[in-house]
Write a protein that holds these residues in place. Structure first.
Motif, short mmCIF file in Angstrom:
data_model
loop_
_atom_site.label_atom_id
_atom_site.label_comp_id
_atom_site.label_asym_id
_atom_site.label_seq_id
_atom_site.Cartn_x
_atom_site.Cartn_y
_atom_site.Cartn_z
N GLU A 1 37.31 81.49 -48.99
CA GLU A 1 38.18 82.56 -49.46
C GLU A 1 37.45 83.65 -50.24
OE1 GLU A 1 41.32 80.68 -51.61
OE2 GLU A 1 41.90 79.39 -49.94
N GLY A 2 36.21 83.36 -50.62
CA GLY A 2 35.42 84.38 -51.30
C GLY A 2 35.91 84.73 -52.69
N LYS A 3 36.68 83.87 -53.29
CA LYS A 3 37.14 84.15 -54.65
C LYS A 3 36.68 83.05 -55.60
CE LYS A 3 41.76 82.01 -54.33
NZ LYS A 3 43.20 82.25 -54.42
N ASP A 4 36.72 83.35 -56.88
CA ASP A 4 36.22 82.41 -57.87
C ASP A 4 37.16 81.21 -58.03
OD1 ASP A 4 34.00 83.91 -58.42
OD2 ASP A 4 34.96 85.02 -60.06
N TYR A 5 36.54 80.04 -58.06
CA TYR A 5 37.27 78.82 -58.38
C TYR A 5 36.55 78.16 -59.55
CZ TYR A 5 40.47 78.61 -54.39
OH TYR A 5 41.48 78.86 -53.49
N TYR A 6 37.31 77.41 -60.34
CA TYR A 6 36.74 76.74 -61.50
C TYR A 6 37.06 75.25 -61.44
CZ TYR A 6 36.25 81.46 -63.33
OH TYR A 6 35.92 82.78 -63.48
N HIS B 1 36.01 78.10 -52.22
CA HIS B 1 35.28 79.28 -52.69
C HIS B 1 34.55 79.97 -51.54
CE1 HIS B 1 32.55 81.85 -54.94
NE2 HIS B 1 31.51 81.22 -54.40
N GLU B 2 33.89 79.18 -50.69
CA GLU B 2 33.18 79.73 -49.54
C GLU B 2 34.13 80.37 -48.53
OE1 GLU B 2 29.90 80.07 -48.72
OE2 GLU B 2 29.54 79.52 -50.82
N LYS C 1 44.44 73.48 -52.63
CA LYS C 1 44.73 74.85 -52.18
C LYS C 1 46.18 75.22 -52.45
CE LYS C 1 44.31 77.95 -48.22
NZ LYS C 1 43.85 78.10 -46.81
#
Length: 403
Positions: A130-135, A127-128, A97
């Motif tokens: 913060e609701g943003k895309d992670y790769y 991802h869950e 993070k």
């Protein structure tokens, strides 16, 4: 589970990074490109040694893992990864993070993660939350270029054990991995496994022997393949002590000794099982009282064995209900053990004067008689005084023999 080919998605949904990771495959070390892969294309490795006991528990209680539903499958294994080492997981998650994923993982072209299951889990949670895309950043291995399952397992072992970083496997999970790869499937010899994990051959031999002992214990309690029971009972330390004890006994006696120690593990009223097994070895098995103990303890072994072999299902709950609830059995087991330990200690105390006298004689025997004659007058007087004290003590001890 829907088949995908990650290599076919490069430049479409998967991006190449500027990074590389050095891997050794088929004995050849090369730099491999690292890609940014959307999390939804990936799935956990159910053969990951770090969660072997958790998988065995799930299979025992709920049946086969359904890999057709990728998200449900990933959610189940996700919890295993967190539970296997929550402290390490939370540390990795905080690090990712704050700084992002620093160490790339390794995945197969179908999306199976070979290295980086914990990092993948951290990214899923972030991802869950913060609701943003992670790769997930990882090397993608082309399995159509002659990379065999054995090559993949060699790589996994090397990445998990061979690199210079801490290995946080639960000891029992590690034993399961060793048992599967060396004994059950014969994928590797001891020497090959040692090479892949950067260990000495002797160290791997000991791990293999302890893994076999773990499997024999599970068979003794009618729980074959239920590795999680060995984990829940914290058997790594006790099994190590059992190994040490067995090596000091003849092959003819080893089976009886092993079964006695297994039964004592299940009926012990002592909290520290490792210390208990060590005590039984030192004070009973490795003494002249061993045969008498094994004869007297035979009924306890049979009752423990028969009680669990009669059960259709054996788990921790069954052990607690069927063995721990048998107060008379536990009482008899511990009374026999304590009686033999006390008998050995009495023998040791009785023989102590002989041991001390033997050591005293050995010390006197080292005195050079020619050096005595060369001593100065002062030293001779001191020597004579001590000699008289010794002679007086010897006379007194002789008188005590006649009392």
């Amino acid at each position: 589970m829907e088949e995908i080919n990650l290599l076919g998605l490069i430049k479409k949904k998967i991006s190449e990074t500027s990074g590389t990771r050095k891997l050794t495959i088929k004995g050849k070390t090369e730099n491999y490109k690292v890609y940014q892969i959307p999390l939804e294309f990936l799935f956990y490795n159910d053969q990951n040694g770090r969660i072997a006991t958790y998988i065995s528990k799930y299979l025992d209680e709920k049946g086969p893992l359904n890999m057709d539903d990728k998200e449900k499958y990933n959610s189940i294994v996700h919890e295993f990864i967190v539970e296997s080492n929550s402290k390490a997981f939370n540390n990795t998650k905080k690090n990712i993070k704050a700084f992002g994923q620093r160490l790339p993982g390794v995945v197969l072209q179908n999306g199976r993660i070979i290295d980086g299951n914990r990092r993948f889990t951290c990214l899923r949670e972030l991802h869950e939350e913060e609701g943003k895309d992670y790769y997930f950043e990882a090397v993608i291995l082309d399995t159509e270029k002659g990379i065999t399952p054995r090559d993949i397992k060699s790589l996994e072992l090397n990445l998990q054990h061979g690199e210079e970083r801490p290995v946080d496997y639960n000891p029992i999970d590690n034993l399961v991995d060793v048992y599967r790869d060396i004994v059950e499937t014969g994928t590797f010899t001891v020497k090959e496994y040692a090479h892949n994990t950067n260990r000495r051959d002797k160290e791997v031999e000991k791990l293999r022997d302890k893994a076999i002992l773990m499997v024999e214990f599970l068979e003794f309690i009618n729980a074959k393949g239920k590795y999680y029971i060995a984990r829940d009972l914290n058997l790594d330390g006790p099994l190590q002590e059992v190994m040490v004890i067995l090596k000091r006994n003849s092959e003819d006696q080893q089976e009886d000794v092993k079964n006695a120690l297994f039964a004592s593990l299940l009926t012990s009223n002592k909290g520290d099982l490792t210390r208990r097994i060590r005590e039984i070895g030192r004070e009973i098995i490795n003494t002249k009282n061993a045969e008498d103990f094994l004869d007297e303890y035979e009924d306890v072994i049979e009752e423990v064995y028969d009680t669990l072999q009669e059960e259709d299902v054996v788990d921790i709950s069954t052990i607690n209900k069927k063995i721990s609830a048998k107060e008379e059995l536990k009482k008899e087991s511990n009374q026999i053990i304590e009686k033999k330990i006390e008998a050995n200690r009495i023998d040791a105390a009785r023989n102590k004067p002989v041991d001390l006298l033997e050591r005293s004689f050995q010390a006197l025997d080292t005195i050079d008689t020619s050096a005595v004659s060369r001593m100065g007058d002062n030293n001779k007087e001191d020597f004579k005084e001590l000699l008289e004290k010794i002679q007086s003590t010897v006379t007194l001890l002789g008188e005590k023999l006649d009392v």
